[in-house]
Design an enzyme around this catalytic site. Sequence first.
Site, short mmCIF file in Angstrom:
data_model
loop_
_atom_site.label_atom_id
_atom_site.label_comp_id
_atom_site.label_asym_id
_atom_site.label_seq_id
_atom_site.Cartn_x
_atom_site.Cartn_y
_atom_site.Cartn_z
N HIS A 113 0.81 -1.22 0.00
CA HIS A 113 0.00 0.00 0.00
C HIS A 113 0.85 1.27 0.00
O HIS A 113 0.47 2.26 -0.63
CB HIS A 113 -0.95 -0.02 1.19
N HIS A 148 -7.58 -8.25 -7.86
CA HIS A 148 -7.94 -9.09 -6.71
C HIS A 148 -8.25 -8.15 -5.55
O HIS A 148 -7.47 -7.99 -4.63
CB HIS A 148 -6.82 -10.06 -6.35
N SER A 167 -6.42 -1.65 -0.92
CA SER A 167 -6.04 -0.96 -2.16
C SER A 167 -7.22 -0.28 -2.85
O SER A 167 -7.04 0.84 -3.38
CB SER A 167 -5.33 -1.93 -3.11
N GLU A 197 -13.23 -8.98 -8.14
CA GLU A 197 -13.16 -9.91 -7.01
C GLU A 197 -13.97 -11.15 -7.35
O GLU A 197 -15.13 -11.05 -7.75
CB GLU A 197 -13.68 -9.26 -5.73
N GLY A 203 -9.79 -12.15 -11.84
CA GLY A 203 -8.94 -11.01 -12.12
C GLY A 203 -8.03 -11.21 -13.31
O GLY A 203 -7.79 -10.27 -14.08
N ASP A 218 -2.76 -8.74 -7.30
CA ASP A 218 -2.44 -9.17 -5.93
C ASP A 218 -3.16 -10.48 -5.62
O ASP A 218 -4.08 -10.52 -4.81
CB ASP A 218 -2.86 -8.06 -4.95
#
Length: 274
Positions: free
Chosen positions: A18, A41, A95, A113, A139, A159
């Site tokens: 982050h 993600h 995020s 997601e 994703g 991610d």
Amino acid sequence: MNYRHAYHAGNEADCLKHALLVLLLRTLARKPKPLLVLDTHAGIGAYDLAGVEAEKTGEWRQGIGRLQEAGPPALADYLALIRDPGQYPDQYPGSPALARALVGPGDRLALCELHPEDAALLKRRFRGDPTVQVHHRDGYEALGALLPPPEKRALVLIDPPYERIDEFSTLASALDAARKKFPSGVFAAWYPVKHRRPVREFFTDLAARGIPDMIACELLLRPTLDPAKLNGSGLLIVNPPYGFETEAAPILTALRTTLADADGDATITRLADE
């Protein structure tokens, strides 16, 4: 499909990801042109660190808890966003929430997601926000569907949960395909560091594919001697914005000083030239 990030929100890996995401977004915002931020993600967007899941592991105490207590100046921008994440003041922003706080007028945020419950929570969180599009979809599949964007600029955050034993090779293939489809995009891919061999093989795979202009930013909490532990993590960046490497260095130093053991480390490695 078993992974739930609520158990790990705010840990050391989140802090690395982050803090560098904030810097990437700040750097890209210096050009007044529309930007797509694609989070492949996304999770649920923000997390209650006093909730059952976060309290069960307590991982956030060794991550964002330490940073908030120490308050290193190099992380002031990131920590200010954590303290005041806009519409979610009582939660740790993931995020999606950080990106939403930093995108400007004319920018667009696309969140993907796959977990059905998390996707539903994510849609509820951003309902009515015209800047945000939430997709209940894989994703990796979204990389092919949503790129190249009409904005002609994009930051893509990948991610994955690394539940699959072939995640590194899947990620390498996805990065290669996405970059070929959208060569000018900025791609940031998070990866765990338990021991060095899988990471070395990942880098070798990327090099063999001929992907140019890559750096790896890593925070190692301790030497990688016990592969049963998450000993650190990294953010691989393809097409890092101008000046990013220089500005990322003090951020990584502050993360190492605050979060790592005495024998930990933080590095920026150039894997491929432009």
